[in-house]
Write an enzyme that holds these catalytic residues in place. Structure first.
Site, PDB file in Angstrom:
ATOM      1  N   ALA A  31       0.803  -1.180  -0.075  1.00  0.00           N
ATOM      2  CA  ALA A  31      -0.009   0.004   0.007  1.00  0.00           C
ATOM      3  C   ALA A  31       0.948   1.155   0.032  1.00  0.00           C
ATOM      4  O   ALA A  31       1.732   1.144   0.549  1.00  0.00           O
ATOM      5  CB  ALA A  31      -0.963  -0.002   1.251  1.00  0.00           C
ATOM      6  N   SER A  35      -2.498   2.139   4.039  1.00  0.00           N
ATOM      7  CA  SER A  35      -2.020   0.794   4.514  1.00  0.00           C
ATOM      8  C   SER A  35      -2.808   0.759   5.874  1.00  0.00           C
ATOM      9  O   SER A  35      -2.831   1.648   6.677  1.00  0.00           O
ATOM     10  CB  SER A  35      -0.621   0.833   4.874  1.00  0.00           C
ATOM     11  OG  SER A  35      -0.403  -0.449   5.725  1.00  0.00           O
ATOM     12  N   HIS A  55      -1.782  -1.348   8.109  1.00  0.00           N
ATOM     13  CA  HIS A  55      -0.981  -1.297   9.171  1.00  0.00           C
ATOM     14  C   HIS A  55      -0.771  -0.200   9.877  1.00  0.00           C
ATOM     15  O   HIS A  55      -0.209  -0.099  11.011  1.00  0.00           O
ATOM     16  CB  HIS A  55       0.413  -1.750   8.501  1.00  0.00           C
ATOM     17  CG  HIS A  55       0.405  -3.353   8.025  1.00  0.00           C
ATOM     18  ND1 HIS A  55       0.536  -4.230   9.193  1.00  0.00           N
ATOM     19  CD2 HIS A  55       0.119  -4.123   6.979  1.00  0.00           C
ATOM     20  CE1 HIS A  55       0.379  -5.586   8.630  1.00  0.00           C
ATOM     21  NE2 HIS A  55       0.372  -5.365   7.295  1.00  0.00           N
ATOM     22  N   ASP A  60       0.188  -8.957  10.381  1.00  0.00           N
ATOM     23  CA  ASP A  60       0.619 -10.262   9.757  1.00  0.00           C
ATOM     24  C   ASP A  60       1.232 -11.105  10.457  1.00  0.00           C
ATOM     25  O   ASP A  60       2.270 -11.000  11.293  1.00  0.00           O
ATOM     26  CB  ASP A  60       1.834  -9.706   8.560  1.00  0.00           C
ATOM     27  CG  ASP A  60       1.309  -8.652   7.540  1.00  0.00           C
ATOM     28  OD1 ASP A  60       0.131  -8.660   7.210  1.00  0.00           O
ATOM     29  OD2 ASP A  60       2.256  -7.899   7.139  1.00  0.00           O
ATOM     30  N   GLU A 115      -3.771 -12.314   0.591  1.00  0.00           N
ATOM     31  CA  GLU A 115      -2.839 -12.493   1.774  1.00  0.00           C
ATOM     32  C   GLU A 115      -3.273 -13.104   2.879  1.00  0.00           C
ATOM     33  O   GLU A 115      -3.857 -12.456   3.869  1.00  0.00           O
ATOM     34  CB  GLU A 115      -2.590 -10.878   2.090  1.00  0.00           C
ATOM     35  CG  GLU A 115      -1.921 -10.088   1.113  1.00  0.00           C
ATOM     36  CD  GLU A 115      -1.298  -8.668   1.631  1.00  0.00           C
ATOM     37  OE1 GLU A 115      -1.576  -8.472   2.826  1.00  0.00           O
ATOM     38  OE2 GLU A 115      -0.591  -8.026   0.646  1.00  0.00           O
ATOM     39  N   HIS A 146      -2.218 -11.685   6.481  1.00  0.00           N
ATOM     40  CA  HIS A 146      -2.757 -10.366   6.689  1.00  0.00           C
ATOM     41  C   HIS A 146      -4.119 -10.423   7.504  1.00  0.00           C
ATOM     42  O   HIS A 146      -5.277 -10.569   6.990  1.00  0.00           O
ATOM     43  CB  HIS A 146      -2.757  -9.603   5.660  1.00  0.00           C
ATOM     44  CG  HIS A 146      -3.270  -8.141   6.042  1.00  0.00           C
ATOM     45  ND1 HIS A 146      -2.440  -6.931   6.081  1.00  0.00           N
ATOM     46  CD2 HIS A 146      -4.391  -7.375   6.226  1.00  0.00           C
ATOM     47  CE1 HIS A 146      -2.902  -5.813   6.231  1.00  0.00           C
ATOM     48  NE2 HIS A 146      -4.288  -5.988   6.720  1.00  0.00           N
TER      49      HIS A 146
END
Ligand code: ZN
Length: 259
Positions: free
Chosen positions: A159, A164, A166, A173, A222, A225
């Site tokens: 991203a 993102s 995150h 993750d 993913e 994630h």
């Protein structure tokens, strides 16, 4: 309707139903005070079976725009606002790490409960591969990906800063311990990956980037994630079979960044 008006409608919240998920067994949104267009015949009794669970889930209970909300929807179409948002309650839960990165307190509590259950129920061990990344560190990750693979490729798997999950402190993750298929699609076939995919919802997490929803989320599959959304929403998504936040809330998504 003019394009400008449509744009305005997307500024606050998301238009419910703008993206249709409609799995079998979904229930219609209860009528509020919608104006009746024609006072003609009485509405026939619906033949749809009653919803399977959680009656009256309120999709507007929390914000999808506020970066501090556990329901925030951030993707290529929806940047964090402010772009350099920093969570206020970052913490390091007592778990195994590959990269020692913090996460928000609710995320941490859910993760600890999930790791403990995975151990107790299936004998599995997990580690945190990656968690909170600041706007600055996401800039580094993205720029590095662009330098190595080119921007077109980088935009498929990393991203841009401000886009993102995150950066919200709500995404983790997760890797197997001992490590196997870390940050690789084959993680989904490991015992840990399979257990997480089946059980994460019980602890308030969702597998955020499913293999069949790349066009919706904008990101490739993913299986490592996981995004914390809280147990009520994770339970509702599990019960209704809706697998993305974009579809559930009717939020803009997709694989392209607005230019
Ligand atoms: Zn991630």
């Amino acid at each position: 309707m003019s394009g400008a008006l449509i744009a305005v409608l997307f500024l606050a919240g998301c238009a419910a139903g703008a993206v249709s998920a409609a799995p079998s067994g979904h229930r219609p949104t209860p009528h509020r005070s919608s104006p009746a267009p024609t006072p003609a015949r009485p509405t026939p009794t619906p033949t749809v079976p009653p919803p399977p669970t959680v009656v009256g889930f309120d999709k507007t209970a929390l914000s999808v725009d506020d970066p501090a909300s556990t329901w925030v929807v951030v993707n290529k179409s929806r940047a964090l606002n402010p772009l350099a948002y920093v969570p206020a309650d970052l913490t390091y839960p007592d778990v195994a790490y590959v990269n020692h990165q913090p996460m928000r307190q609710d995320t941490a509590a859910g993760l600890v409960a999930m790791f403990h259950a995975g151990k107790a129920e299936a004998g599995l061990d997990f580690s945190v591969q990656s968690a909170y990344r600041s706007f600055e560190s996401q800039t580094g990750v993205y720029d590095d990906d662009v330098a190595r693979n080119g921007q077109a490729y980088a935009d498929t798997d990393t991203a841009r800063p401000g886009h993102s999950e995150h950066q919200t402190g709500l995404a983790v993750d997760i890797s197997a311990l001992p490590a196997q298929c870390s940050l690789d699609a084959c993680f989904g076939e490991t015992a840990q990956g399979r257990w997480l995919a089946a059980n994460a919802w019980r602890f308030g997490f969702i597998l955020r980037y499913p293999a069949d929803k790349v066009a919706v989320t904008g990101f490739t599959y993913e299986p490592w994630h996981f995004r914390y959304v809280g147990i009520p929403l994770a339970t509702e998504l599990h019960a209704t079979g809706v697998t993305t936040l974009e579809e559930f809330f009717g939020c803009a998504g997709g694989t392209n960044y607005p230019s």
